[in-house]
Design a protein around this motif. Structure first.
Motif, mmCIF file in Angstrom:
data_model
loop_
_atom_site.group_PDB
_atom_site.id
_atom_site.type_symbol
_atom_site.label_atom_id
_atom_site.label_comp_id
_atom_site.label_asym_id
_atom_site.label_seq_id
_atom_site.Cartn_x
_atom_site.Cartn_y
_atom_site.Cartn_z
ATOM 1 N N ALA A 123 0.882 -1.352 0.058
ATOM 2 C CA ALA A 123 0.074 -0.023 0.087
ATOM 3 C C ALA A 123 0.829 1.288 -0.002
ATOM 4 C CB ALA A 123 -0.939 -0.019 1.078
ATOM 5 N N THR A 124 1.993 1.213 0.678
ATOM 6 C CA THR A 124 2.817 2.333 0.730
ATOM 7 C C THR A 124 3.271 2.583 -0.559
ATOM 8 O OG1 THR A 124 3.189 1.835 3.007
ATOM 9 C CG2 THR A 124 4.873 3.405 2.082
ATOM 10 N N VAL A 125 3.831 1.616 -1.221
ATOM 11 C CA VAL A 125 4.690 1.610 -2.497
ATOM 12 C C VAL A 125 3.605 2.299 -3.423
ATOM 13 C CG1 VAL A 125 5.725 0.460 -4.498
ATOM 14 C CG2 VAL A 125 6.369 0.210 -2.040
ATOM 15 N N PRO A 129 3.325 7.522 -5.718
ATOM 16 C CA PRO A 129 3.268 8.594 -6.697
ATOM 17 C C PRO A 129 2.210 9.925 -6.331
ATOM 18 C CG PRO A 129 3.241 6.431 -7.500
ATOM 19 C CD PRO A 129 2.979 6.282 -6.180
ATOM 20 N N LEU A 130 1.359 9.539 -5.318
ATOM 21 C CA LEU A 130 0.503 10.627 -5.155
ATOM 22 C C LEU A 130 1.270 11.940 -4.139
ATOM 23 C CD1 LEU A 130 -2.475 8.862 -3.156
ATOM 24 C CD2 LEU A 130 -2.499 9.542 -5.415
ATOM 25 N N ARG A 131 2.339 11.724 -4.286
ATOM 26 C CA ARG A 131 3.345 12.808 -3.643
ATOM 27 C C ARG A 131 3.718 13.770 -4.788
ATOM 28 N NH1 ARG A 131 8.404 9.852 -0.627
ATOM 29 N NH2 ARG A 131 7.155 8.818 1.138
ATOM 30 N N LEU A 144 0.725 4.412 -11.365
ATOM 31 C CA LEU A 144 0.199 3.617 -10.179
ATOM 32 C C LEU A 144 0.053 2.163 -10.421
ATOM 33 C CD1 LEU A 144 -2.390 6.400 -8.826
ATOM 34 C CD2 LEU A 144 -0.471 5.383 -7.774
ATOM 35 N N LEU A 145 -0.663 1.949 -11.806
ATOM 36 C CA LEU A 145 -0.875 0.869 -12.187
ATOM 37 C C LEU A 145 0.429 -0.167 -12.544
ATOM 38 C CD1 LEU A 145 -2.942 -1.462 -13.271
ATOM 39 C CD2 LEU A 145 -2.567 -0.279 -15.702
ATOM 40 N N LEU A 150 3.826 -4.543 -10.240
ATOM 41 C CA LEU A 150 5.332 -4.875 -9.811
ATOM 42 C C LEU A 150 5.396 -5.685 -8.509
ATOM 43 C CD1 LEU A 150 8.343 -4.750 -10.015
ATOM 44 C CD2 LEU A 150 8.243 -2.400 -8.887
ATOM 45 N N MET A 151 4.408 -5.298 -7.526
ATOM 46 C CA MET A 151 4.340 -5.979 -6.118
ATOM 47 C C MET A 151 4.183 -7.427 -6.107
ATOM 48 S SD MET A 151 4.887 -3.497 -4.648
ATOM 49 C CE MET A 151 5.055 -4.346 -2.953
#
Length: 389
Positions: A123-125, A129-131, A144-145, A150-151
């Motif tokens: 969730a953190t990763v 990009p919202l930063r 984001l996608l 990647l996770m």
């Protein structure tokens, strides 16, 4: 072994220091991108916290990883709620550190804790990009996608490393188990060899106590004491060898000349033993492994001769090249006693059973059985040079 371990640790530290310095430099440069000073400090604090979590030892890793995820997530929430956000980077170095953190979480933590903490890392990763300042062309959504896709790869990599660690641990346990069996065999050899000598001399002293003079009885007791001292000395030598594998002084089990000590000790028990070593069988011709196995064959055979060869008048030990091959060594121990109760290699005698496995491990064969002219014979055929592993 300890020196090599220390050398590897020093090399690891020498390589780790420049890498950590480079990561800190990248974190500092990325922290200069956000316009707000509070967010800059947050970028740097989050990156350093994640880096520290990666470097802590295993027993502190769970708490450190949890703290790192909380700090990174808090920075994302604060930075994403501001009007003036970073335009160029959301913290790529911190992102890479978080991915490495996720791999270590899956690799080292227990399944339950790893699942919960890995979900927090993911969730953190994904939200990092919202930063960034919204570019208005859909690139942030694509980013984001990409992070979402990647996770699973991070989880798979962590599981692969976890499986690799389990296989290594299993292999290490197998090696340790083999070492325990080897030490148990050596203990059997030492104990059986010396204790059998003590028992034989004690029986002789009991049976002849009434007919012997005090001086003769005292001499027998002195021989028993000497045999006990030799047993203690052998045990101390073995423990010293296990503590330090340095080369011992004088001829050891890795040389055929060490067989002389075995036959002399056996002869001191009352039954004479002779030793014949063929010419040209020095350390250059006979490998240390082969000489060590030959030493154990002779020791076990002499121990069994003392225990089972009733009425034996002579024991012969012959070590020479094989008649049909110059590349093989033949070790033969014979006696002329009555061997009705002598154990065979496969009849449950743990000494000969373990010895058969040891000889086979060196690439040779071991046979034992009664002689046609009476008595017992133990014969081992070994390669002069240890086989390639």
């Amino acid at each position: 072994m300890i020196r090599s371990l220390r050398a590897r640790l020093r090399l690891r530290h020498a390589l780790l220091a420049p890498a950590v310095a480079l990561v800190l430099l990248l974190l500092f440069l990325e922290a200069a991108n956000p316009p707000a000073w509070a967010v800059r400090v947050g970028y740097l604090a989050a990156g350093v916290t994640v880096l520290a979590a990666l470097l802590v030892p295993r027993y502190r890793f769970a708490r450190a990883a949890t703290a790192a995820v909380l700090v990174s997530g808090a920075v994302t929430l604060v930075a994403g709620g501001l009007q003036d956000r970073a335009e160029n980077t959301f913290g790529a170095t911190e992102l890479l550190l978080l991915l490495c953190l996720g791999v270590r979480v899956v690799r080292q933590l227990r399944p339950g804790r790893a699942t919960a903490l890995m979900a927090a890392v993911a969730a953190t990763v994904v939200l990092m990009p919202l930063r960034l300042q919204d570019w208005g062309d859909g690139r942030i959504e694509i980013l984001l996608l990409a992070l979402v896709l990647l996770m699973p790869l991070v989880v798979v990599l962590g599981l692969c490393l976890r499986l690799y660690d389990a296989l290594r641990a299993r292999q290490r346990e197998a090696v340790l188990q083999a070492q325990r069996i080897e030490y148990a065999r050596d203990l059997h050899d030492f104990v059986a060899h010396h204790v059998t000598a003590i028992v034989a001399r004690t029986r002789a002293a009991r049976y002849t106590a009434e007919s012997q003079s005090p001086e003769a009885i005292d001499r027998m007791l002195a021989e028993i004491e000497e045999a006990g001292s030799q047993a203690l000395g052998s045990m101390r030598a073995m423990v010293s060898h296990l503590r330090d594998s340095a080369t011992p002084a004088g001829p050891g089990p890795g040389e055929l000349s060490a067989l002389r000590e075995l036959t002399d000790e056996f002869s001191a028990g009352g039954v004479p033993a002779t030793l014949h070593i063929g010419a040209g069988l020095g350390p250059r011709e006979v490998s240390a492994e082969t000489a060590g196995v030959a030493h154990r064959v002779v020791r076990e055979a002499l121990t069994n001769a003392r225990k089972y060869a009733t009425g034996a008048r002579h024991v012969g030990v012959a070590v020479d090249r094989a008649a049909d091959s110059r590349d093989w060594l033949v070790v033969e121990v014979t006696d002329d006693g009555v061997a009705g109760d002598a154990p065979s290699a496969g009849s449950g005698g743990f000494g000969l059973m373990g010895l058969t496995e040891r000889v086979a491990g060196a690439g040779g064969t071991l046979t034992s059985g009664p002689r046609e002219r009476g008595g017992w014979r133990v014969r081992a055929e070994l390669p002069l040079r240890s086989r390639e592993r």
